[in-house]
Enzyme design. Structure first.
Site, PDB file in Angstrom:
ATOM      1  N   ASP A   1      32.206 -20.830  -9.312  1.00  0.00           N
ATOM      2  CA  ASP A   1      32.352 -19.529  -8.353  1.00  0.00           C
ATOM      3  C   ASP A   1      32.507 -20.018  -7.033  1.00  0.00           C
ATOM      4  O   ASP A   1      31.558 -20.892  -6.205  1.00  0.00           O
ATOM      5  CB  ASP A   1      31.222 -18.715  -8.326  1.00  0.00           C
ATOM      6  CG  ASP A   1      31.185 -17.419  -7.275  1.00  0.00           C
ATOM      7  OD1 ASP A   1      32.079 -17.486  -6.198  1.00  0.00           O
ATOM      8  OD2 ASP A   1      30.381 -16.586  -7.245  1.00  0.00           O
TER       9      ASP A   1
ATOM     10  N   PHE B   1      24.104 -16.709  -5.690  1.00  0.00           N
ATOM     11  CA  PHE B   1      24.656 -15.335  -5.185  1.00  0.00           C
ATOM     12  C   PHE B   1      26.166 -15.193  -5.874  1.00  0.00           C
ATOM     13  O   PHE B   1      27.014 -15.817  -5.299  1.00  0.00           O
ATOM     14  CB  PHE B   1      24.619 -15.249  -3.697  1.00  0.00           C
ATOM     15  CG  PHE B   1      25.205 -13.740  -3.245  1.00  0.00           C
ATOM     16  CD1 PHE B   1      24.449 -12.822  -3.162  1.00  0.00           C
ATOM     17  CD2 PHE B   1      26.550 -13.614  -2.994  1.00  0.00           C
ATOM     18  CE1 PHE B   1      24.725 -11.604  -2.889  1.00  0.00           C
ATOM     19  CE2 PHE B   1      26.859 -12.386  -2.527  1.00  0.00           C
ATOM     20  CZ  PHE B   1      25.920 -11.118  -2.480  1.00  0.00           C
TER      21      PHE B   1
ATOM     22  N   LYS C   1      37.561 -14.282  -0.862  1.00  0.00           N
ATOM     23  CA  LYS C   1      37.184 -14.329   0.707  1.00  0.00           C
ATOM     24  C   LYS C   1      38.545 -14.815   1.380  1.00  0.00           C
ATOM     25  O   LYS C   1      39.401 -14.045   1.582  1.00  0.00           O
ATOM     26  CB  LYS C   1      36.137 -15.270   0.878  1.00  0.00           C
ATOM     27  CG  LYS C   1      34.830 -14.606   0.614  1.00  0.00           C
ATOM     28  CD  LYS C   1      33.593 -15.370   1.177  1.00  0.00           C
ATOM     29  CE  LYS C   1      32.261 -14.951   0.599  1.00  0.00           C
ATOM     30  NZ  LYS C   1      31.563 -13.866   1.152  1.00  0.00           N
TER      31      LYS C   1
HETATM   32  C1  LIG Z   1      29.659 -17.320  -3.981  1.00  0.00           C
HETATM   33  C2  LIG Z   1      29.927 -15.832  -3.915  1.00  0.00           C
HETATM   34  N1  LIG Z   1      30.241 -15.103  -5.061  1.00  0.00           N
HETATM   35  C3  LIG Z   1      30.606 -13.862  -5.055  1.00  0.00           C
HETATM   36  C4  LIG Z   1      30.451 -13.200  -3.675  1.00  0.00           C
HETATM   37  C5  LIG Z   1      30.916 -11.666  -3.526  1.00  0.00           C
HETATM   38  O1  LIG Z   1      31.965 -11.526  -2.700  1.00  0.00           O
HETATM   39  P1  LIG Z   1      32.263 -10.162  -2.407  1.00  0.00           P
HETATM   40  O2  LIG Z   1      31.367  -9.755  -1.316  1.00  0.00           O
HETATM   41  O3  LIG Z   1      33.850 -10.028  -1.860  1.00  0.00           O
HETATM   42  O4  LIG Z   1      32.203  -9.242  -3.564  1.00  0.00           O
HETATM   43  C6  LIG Z   1      30.231 -13.946  -2.565  1.00  0.00           C
HETATM   44  C7  LIG Z   1      30.225 -13.117  -1.042  1.00  0.00           C
HETATM   45  O5  LIG Z   1      29.416 -13.676  -0.387  1.00  0.00           O
HETATM   46  C8  LIG Z   1      29.850 -15.271  -2.672  1.00  0.00           C
HETATM   47  O6  LIG Z   1      29.390 -15.931  -1.567  1.00  0.00           O
END
Ligand SMILES: Cc1ncc(COP(=O)(O)O)c(C=O)c1O
Length: 409
Positions: free
Chosen positions: A223, A138, A252
């Protein structure tokens, strides 16, 4: 019936399915609903509230800066952005950082950097760059990032998606090695797959991936939007294996639970592929975000939140593992990123979350069958005991409801 819920339901798009509670106030680990009931927040807004709700130092930094200057765009210099970027680069062993707002924007930035690096430095033929991602990943919800997703619900109805992504199983470094071609620009990976249900890869996985990437001149991009900034008991989850990736994505908790603040960080030769006009964001790196982001990093250090996450996470995991119930299929996690996998034959994770809500615990199912526990990092051992006891009671209630259909282990 609740007029506030009805109003949101009528006028809002139905792209979420919230639990039926209206929250109006937050402080530290706690939030309160519109009837004044108090809850322990075990969700922390998907890990965005690692510092706790409305941390006074962060709120103060936000208010004081909001009175002075909020945004002038990156067409001009402001006095805190450089210090914010320097501070976070020092803590993450990266050379440079590019500020964005939401997580997915920073992921897009990473993908753009990797592709341009492949064309201009590695010598991949134009439009042939490949990025390898993992099954179950994700990385966010934009159309290009969904090009990497393997989750049918996230993709169905939204195609076509951009080309140039290759998917391999998660947790198996040998699969990475065999997927790499001369056109591979980067491998993007979450150190723990959060949204996929808190999937922890085998120890040594990231280190093996780092070695393979280095050997093949492929960028390793981690990530850490969810796992970073203390959440797993180290400043970065990569630190568990002592690796510094070529590119790193944070978001976050970087906004201290107050603002969307995200960064793509990288080695200098990778970041240098961007020249003025290549990439940007109106709000990315605004002065208010820089001040709050810097304060968020400083508070994390000053309050030892990483060490607290390691300690409390181990305590929570150990206590949860003592709960014996046939409803629990697995319990796993690192630091304060923990998943309880519910056996869907016996009970639904969402139904358990609804029961927990009634006992004053906020949690939410992820990936259908997993209850995610990711509280603010300064949760106390007393609060952990309250949570474990509520989970224990809820499991007992659920087992009683099932009467006869379940044989206690
Ligand atoms: C690992 C990871 N990458 C990217 C995102 C996307 O972040 P955002 O919702 O701030 O765009 C998330 C959100 O849950 C995430 O957990």
């Amino acid at each position: 019936m609740n007029a506030i819920i009805d109003c949101e339901h009528e006028y809002g798009a139905h792209n979420y399915d919230p639990l039926p509670v209206v929250l109006t106030r937050g402080e530290g680990v706690y939030v309160w609903d519109d009837a004044g009931n108090r809850y322990i927040d075990m969700m922390s807004a998907y890990s965005a509230v690692s510092h706790g709700h409305c941390h006074p130092k962060l709120v103060n930094a936000l208010i004081e800066q909001a009175k002075k200057l909020v945004i002038v765009s990156r067409s001009f210099y402001t006095d805190t952005l450089g210090l914010f970027l320097k501070t976070i680069c020092e803590h993450t062993r990266q050379d440079c950082a590019l500020p964005m707002n939401t997580g997915v924007e920073a992921v897009e930035t990473a993908l753009k950097a990797a592709r341009k690096w492949a064309y201009t430095i590695k010598g991949v033929p134009q439009d042939k760059a490949e990025i390898i991602a993992c099954k179950g990943n994700f990385h966010g919800r934009t159309i290009s990032v969904l090009g990497m997703s393997t989750e049918p619900q996230y993709r169905n109805g939204f195609g076509p998606f951009p080309a140039g992504f290759k998917i391999i199983p998660y947790g198996d470094a040998a699969q990475l090695e065999s997927a790499i071609t001369p056109n591979t620009a980067a491998f993007i990976v979450e150190p723990i797959q959060g949204e996929n249900g808190i999937i922890v890869p085998p120890a040594g996985y990231l280190k093996a991936c780092a070695d393979i990437c280095q050997k093949n001149n492929v960028l390793l991009i981690c990530d850490e939007i969810q796992t970073g900034l203390g959440r797993t008991g180290k400043f970065l989850a990569c630190d568990h294996e002592g690796i510094a990736p070529d590119g790193l994505i944070l978001g976050k908790a970087l906004g201290g639970g107050l603002l969307p603040v995200s960064l793509f960080l990288a080695r200098k030769d990778v970041m240098d592929v961007f020249t003025p006009g290549d990439h940007g964001s109106t709000f990315g790196g605004n002065e208010l975000a820089a001040v709050v982001g810097l304060a968020a990093v400083n508070v994390l250090i000053e309050e030892n939140l990483t060490a607290r996450a390691a300690e409390s996470g181990a305590d929570l995991l150990q206590k949860l593992k003592q709960l014996k119930s046939p409803i629990i299929a697995d319990i796993r996690g690192k630091g304060l990123l923990i998943g309880i996998e519910i056996n869907p034959r016996y009970y639904s994770a969402r139904a358990l979350c609804l029961k927990l809500l009634k006992k004053g615990i906020l949690s939410k199912e992820t990936h259908g069958t997993v209850i995610r526990l990711a509280p603010p990092l300064m949760i106390s051992s007393e609060q952990i005991n309250t949570v474990v006891s509520a989970i224990s009671q809820v499991l007992t209630e659920a087992e009683q409801e099932m009467q006869g259909t379940v044989n206690k282990a």
